[in-house]
Every structure is written in C-alpha cells, then in structure tokens.
Write a protein that holds these residues in place. Structure first.
Motif, PDB file in Angstrom:
ATOM      1  N   UNK A  72      61.922  17.615 108.431  1.00 48.85           N
ATOM      2  CA  UNK A  72      63.016  17.298 107.275  1.00 48.85           C
ATOM      3  C   UNK A  72      64.620  18.027 107.401  1.00 48.85           C
ATOM      4  N   UNK A  73      65.451  16.690 106.519  1.00 52.66           N
ATOM      5  CA  UNK A  73      67.025  17.516 106.851  1.00 52.66           C
ATOM      6  C   UNK A  73      67.004  18.031 105.928  1.00 52.66           C
ATOM      7  N   UNK A  74      67.805  19.608 106.874  1.00 57.99           N
ATOM      8  CA  UNK A  74      68.214  20.418 105.635  1.00 57.99           C
ATOM      9  C   UNK A  74      69.532  20.494 105.107  1.00 57.99           C
ATOM     10  N   UNK A  75      69.849  20.531 103.481  1.00 56.45           N
ATOM     11  CA  UNK A  75      71.041  21.018 103.498  1.00 56.45           C
ATOM     12  C   UNK A  75      72.507  20.976 103.985  1.00 56.45           C
ATOM     13  N   UNK A  76      73.637  20.485 103.991  1.00 55.05           N
ATOM     14  CA  UNK A  76      74.250  20.855 104.981  1.00 55.05           C
ATOM     15  C   UNK A  76      75.416  21.651 104.094  1.00 55.05           C
ATOM     16  N   UNK A  77      76.345  23.054 105.006  1.00 55.95           N
ATOM     17  CA  UNK A  77      76.418  23.790 104.416  1.00 55.95           C
ATOM     18  C   UNK A  77      77.987  23.629 104.348  1.00 55.95           C
ATOM     19  N   UNK A  78      78.843  24.404 103.387  1.00 62.10           N
ATOM     20  CA  UNK A  78      80.217  24.513 103.068  1.00 62.10           C
ATOM     21  C   UNK A  78      80.660  25.561 103.507  1.00 62.10           C
ATOM     22  N   UNK A  79      81.606  25.887 103.783  1.00 65.29           N
ATOM     23  CA  UNK A  79      82.396  27.166 104.313  1.00 65.29           C
ATOM     24  C   UNK A  79      81.362  28.222 103.866  1.00 65.29           C
ATOM     25  N   UNK A  80      81.525  27.859 102.167  1.00 63.45           N
ATOM     26  CA  UNK A  80      81.362  29.217 101.331  1.00 63.45           C
ATOM     27  C   UNK A  80      79.711  29.568 101.541  1.00 63.45           C
ATOM     28  N   UNK A  81      79.084  29.027 101.762  1.00 58.54           N
ATOM     29  CA  UNK A  81      76.956  29.354 102.728  1.00 58.54           C
ATOM     30  C   UNK A  81      77.662  29.850 103.959  1.00 58.54           C
TER      31      UNK A  81
END
Length: 57
Positions: free
Chosen positions: A1-10
């Motif tokens: 399962x592919x996890x969501x990508x993170x932005x710099x804030x994450x």
C-alpha cells in the motif's frame, strides 16, 4: 500500500522542527530527499524515516 506523500509542514511536524528549517536543509542539500510535484515539494514518509534513522546520535 502506498502511503500519502508529505509536504514540508508534515516533515517539520514529524521531526519537531520549524518549517523554515526543512526549507533551509533543502537549500543546503541536507535533510531527507524530496521531489517537486509541479510547484509543490513532496517527501515520501519512508525517505524521511530512513534519513532520520541514519543520523548519528
């Protein structure tokens, strides 16, 4: 399962650092690897965790 990508804030929240620090690391070529998706900077959570695990104590 592919996890969501993170932005710099994450990434900043995960590492408990200011968002500006994440951008500074990117500018200096330090920190976890990231990719651009259009104008947006995105991180794979596995890359962030691997980078963090590889830091010296």
């Amino acid at each position: 399962m592919i996890r969501n990508l993170w932005g710099p804030e994450d990434v900043a929240k995960y590492l408990n650092v200011p968002v500006a620090t994440v951008y500074q690391w990117r500018h200096k070529g330090y920190g976890p690897s990231a990719r651009r998706v259009g104008r947006h900077l995105r991180y794979r959570p596995d890359d962030v965790e691997t980078w963090f695990a590889g830091l010296e104590a």
